[in-house]
Design an enzyme around this catalytic site. Sequence first.
Site, PDB file in Angstrom:
ATOM      1  CD  GLU A 153      -3.246  -1.039   1.840  1.00  0.00           C
ATOM      2  OE1 GLU A 153      -3.527   0.044   2.338  1.00  0.00           O
ATOM      3  OE2 GLU A 153      -3.934  -2.055   1.964  1.00  0.00           O
TER       4      GLU A 153
HETATM    5  C1  LIG Z   1       1.689  -9.897   0.033  1.00  0.00           C
HETATM    6  C2  LIG Z   1       1.356  -8.755  -0.871  1.00  0.00           C
HETATM    7  C3  LIG Z   1       0.036  -8.363  -1.026  1.00  0.00           C
HETATM    8  C4  LIG Z   1      -0.289  -7.319  -1.908  1.00  0.00           C
HETATM    9  N1  LIG Z   1      -1.616  -6.997  -2.119  1.00  0.00           N
HETATM   10  C5  LIG Z   1      -1.927  -6.091  -3.087  1.00  0.00           C
HETATM   11  C6  LIG Z   1      -3.292  -5.848  -3.437  1.00  0.00           C
HETATM   12  O1  LIG Z   1      -4.227  -6.392  -2.840  1.00  0.00           O
HETATM   13  N2  LIG Z   1      -3.550  -4.990  -4.458  1.00  0.00           N
HETATM   14  C7  LIG Z   1      -2.567  -4.341  -5.142  1.00  0.00           C
HETATM   15  O2  LIG Z   1      -2.866  -3.598  -6.063  1.00  0.00           O
HETATM   16  N3  LIG Z   1      -1.261  -4.541  -4.816  1.00  0.00           N
HETATM   17  C8  LIG Z   1      -0.928  -5.404  -3.820  1.00  0.00           C
HETATM   18  N4  LIG Z   1       0.393  -5.632  -3.502  1.00  0.00           N
HETATM   19  C9  LIG Z   1       1.430  -4.899  -4.200  1.00  0.00           C
HETATM   20  C10 LIG Z   1       2.142  -3.857  -3.353  1.00  0.00           C
HETATM   21  O3  LIG Z   1       1.309  -2.763  -3.144  1.00  0.00           O
HETATM   22  C11 LIG Z   1       3.457  -3.522  -4.069  1.00  0.00           C
HETATM   23  O4  LIG Z   1       4.316  -4.612  -3.844  1.00  0.00           O
HETATM   24  C12 LIG Z   1       4.062  -2.219  -3.594  1.00  0.00           C
HETATM   25  O5  LIG Z   1       3.296  -1.131  -4.035  1.00  0.00           O
HETATM   26  C13 LIG Z   1       5.496  -2.045  -4.091  1.00  0.00           C
HETATM   27  O6  LIG Z   1       5.596  -2.268  -5.467  1.00  0.00           O
HETATM   28  P1  LIG Z   1       6.710  -3.288  -6.022  1.00  0.00           P
HETATM   29  O7  LIG Z   1       6.616  -4.536  -5.237  1.00  0.00           O
HETATM   30  O8  LIG Z   1       6.571  -3.368  -7.486  1.00  0.00           O
HETATM   31  O9  LIG Z   1       8.091  -2.620  -5.628  1.00  0.00           O
HETATM   32  P2  LIG Z   1       8.918  -1.527  -6.480  1.00  0.00           P
HETATM   33  O10 LIG Z   1       8.004  -0.481  -6.983  1.00  0.00           O
HETATM   34  O11 LIG Z   1       9.787  -2.215  -7.445  1.00  0.00           O
HETATM   35  O12 LIG Z   1       9.798  -0.877  -5.340  1.00  0.00           O
HETATM   36  C14 LIG Z   1      10.832  -1.637  -4.683  1.00  0.00           C
HETATM   37  C15 LIG Z   1      11.491  -0.759  -3.640  1.00  0.00           C
HETATM   38  O13 LIG Z   1      12.134   0.331  -4.287  1.00  0.00           O
HETATM   39  C16 LIG Z   1      12.123   1.470  -3.477  1.00  0.00           C
HETATM   40  N5  LIG Z   1      11.489   2.560  -4.236  1.00  0.00           N
HETATM   41  C17 LIG Z   1      10.605   2.491  -5.243  1.00  0.00           C
HETATM   42  N6  LIG Z   1      10.292   3.727  -5.685  1.00  0.00           N
HETATM   43  C18 LIG Z   1      10.986   4.596  -4.937  1.00  0.00           C
HETATM   44  C19 LIG Z   1      11.082   6.018  -4.885  1.00  0.00           C
HETATM   45  N7  LIG Z   1      10.350   6.817  -5.680  1.00  0.00           N
HETATM   46  N8  LIG Z   1      11.895   6.570  -3.957  1.00  0.00           N
HETATM   47  C20 LIG Z   1      12.615   5.797  -3.113  1.00  0.00           C
HETATM   48  N9  LIG Z   1      12.560   4.455  -3.104  1.00  0.00           N
HETATM   49  C21 LIG Z   1      11.758   3.861  -4.006  1.00  0.00           C
HETATM   50  C22 LIG Z   1      11.314   1.102  -2.210  1.00  0.00           C
HETATM   51  O14 LIG Z   1      12.215   0.726  -1.194  1.00  0.00           O
HETATM   52  C23 LIG Z   1      10.531  -0.106  -2.648  1.00  0.00           C
HETATM   53  O15 LIG Z   1      10.228  -0.968  -1.560  1.00  0.00           O
HETATM   54  C24 LIG Z   1       0.735  -6.656  -2.605  1.00  0.00           C
HETATM   55  C25 LIG Z   1       2.063  -7.031  -2.412  1.00  0.00           C
HETATM   56  C26 LIG Z   1       2.385  -8.079  -1.571  1.00  0.00           C
HETATM   57  C27 LIG Z   1       3.821  -8.478  -1.425  1.00  0.00           C
END
Ligand SMILES: Cc1cc2nc3c(=O)[nH]c(=O)nc-3n(C[C@H](O)[C@H](O)[C@H](O)COP(=O)(O)OP(=O)(O)OC[C@H]3O[C@@H](n4cnc5c(N)ncnc54)[C@H](O)[C@@H]3O)c2cc1C
Length: 591
Positions: free
Chosen positions: A413
């Site tokens: 989130e």
């Molecule tokens: C168990 C689980 C349940 C989930 N449930 C849902 C759901 O119900 N619905 C839904 O839509 N999504 C869901 N998600 C998705 C979740 O919201 C995303 O995993 C989250 O938004 C992060 O996106 P990403 O995993 O692609 O990480 P990325 O966007 O690749 O980011 C990885 C890391 O990079 C860093 N980062 C990224 N951008 C920046 C920035 N601008 N500045 C500084 N650091 C940065 C942060 O440390 C981040 O943790 C779920 C994820 C998990 C693991």
Amino acid sequence: MTETEAQRQKEIQQAEELLFAGPQALGFAKGLFQGHFVSDWVMPYPRIPAAQQTELDKSLAELRQFLDKDLDPVAIDREADIPRKVIDGLGRIGVLGMTAPVEYGGPGLTQMANCKILEEIGSRCASTSVFVNAHHSIGIRALLLFGTHQQKQKWLPKLVTGEQLGAFALTEKEAGSDAANVQMQARPSEDGSHFILNGEKRYITNASIAQVLTVMARTPVPGSNKTAITAFLVTPDMPGFEMLEARMPKMGIRGTATGRFALHDVKVPKENILGAPGKGLKVALTVLDFGRTTFGACCTGAAKTCLRLAVEHANTRKQFNKTLGNFHLVKKKIARIAADAYAMEAMTTVTASLIDRGLEDYMMETAMLKVFTTERLWECINDAFQIYGGSAYFVDLPLERMMRDARINQIGEGSNEVLTSFVALVGMRGPGMEFKEIYDTMLRPSRAGIGRAWNAGMNRLGATVRVPDVPVRSSEVRWFANQLGRLIWRFNLAVNRALIVYREPILDMQLVQERIANAAMDLFASTCVLSRWDSELQFARRNGESGAPKNREAELFLRQSFRRIRGFLGGLNDNDDKAILTAADSALGDR
Ligand SMILES: Cc1cc2nc3c(=O)[nH]c(=O)nc-3n(C[C@H](O)[C@H](O)[C@H](O)COP(=O)(O)OP(=O)(O)OC[C@H]3O[C@@H](n4cnc5c(N)ncnc54)[C@H](O)[C@@H]3O)c2cc1C
């Protein structure tokens, strides 16, 4: 225009559209960045209305009885499944539609009351609280907030009882933290009766058990070659809906079904659009505000469990002929967990009340709550874990599960990094615009410009000479209120200074942003704690209790929070930022 500039323009345009549509009442967090203490939103400490409290107490008693009997968090983790009888039971008690209005079959409770329910579930089983959040806080939220009467009538009754389940599908391979980068396409049919959806979603909680999914997809903007995000209600029985992976195996919250799905030419009727076409990003981010609020409640519940477990162990385990609670380094951890749990509850209550009381823009407060509570919970679990020593490492105690479960909180989130940067940038926008007004007028004086610049200058000047009053009612907390006022004043000076010194490049300076956001979060947390403590003192006084009740947790929290704030502000002038960035660049190599 360079690619970076184009990207920045796009981000600014999106942010403008999302956040700054027309004049709004000044919220608490934005006020902090202007050097104001907007007390109306935070003082006196909010209370659930008496009539609703009775209903909530009844629901909580029923819920506790049910969870004692039917919820087995160990089995849920081991089997990686929440049994249907648990889901049905939660539906029966009303948990799956707590905030839905009575006319659509819900009890119509406030967000504050809902948070109490989530705190209870979060204190026992994170899989179950995340499941409830995915269904109720975000899964059906767009329908509750943006649905038309017809849509609500059609979809809600079965969703609020749990006969049907909901999910919220935003994340894709290319749209994680960069939520605006949704690639799923929604093309209008020639006759305009429906949209044809194509693309994939991943990491979606409840995807494979939901009958109704709120799906974000990209639609063409009529009359232009642009596209924008639109929210659709999609059901898995629509032809072309393919569940690619129903339950992705994972580390924590194992009971939740986190899935991936694809849509192949799925025809979705135009009647299934939630909110205005092209305004799906606003829908999504508003929905996530609710999710972040109940996140705070779940973390509060889990922190209280940490406290209970830590105290139990520290009072019984003996080493060196003493129980562990005799050692100062153990005491320190227990005191901190107690203080943090108190603060997390206060902050959740105040944030939920902002929603209930109709503050229009609470994005900053919900972001602060999410970052603060998820970071504090991680520390609480780590401290409780340490107090248990080797025994915490084994699966017969809940702490290893709690640790695995809690790790997602800092990522889901909105990752805490993204939200931290968001808090700083949105907060600084108000004073930043005032400075811009002044600079622009100095460069290109005009009669109208001088008037506006004068007002902006007076605003900035006023905030730098006036220490805001923090209006507490109890003399016992006056010293803390004065300290808080002074820290807000110092914070405002620091924000002004950062804006003047760094100007536009501050938009990319995340290390500076982090200190400013962290200070703001602690200011907000301290305010909530002070408000709660003050109200407890007033309550005791009204009930004729003699002598001021001591509140050790609140006092400790405020002392530690004030110290942290001074540290964050001091770090703006004394830091290793250059060395950090140089070392990182050296490690990252050529990109
Ligand atoms: C168990 C689980 C349940 C989930 N449930 C849902 C759901 O119900 N619905 C839904 O839509 N999504 C869901 N998600 C998705 C979740 O919201 C995303 O995993 C989250 O938004 C992060 O996106 P990403 O995993 O692609 O990480 P990325 O966007 O690749 O980011 C990885 C890391 O990079 C860093 N980062 C990224 N951008 C920046 C920035 N601008 N500045 C500084 N650091 C940065 C942060 O440390 C981040 O943790 C779920 C994820 C998990 C693991």
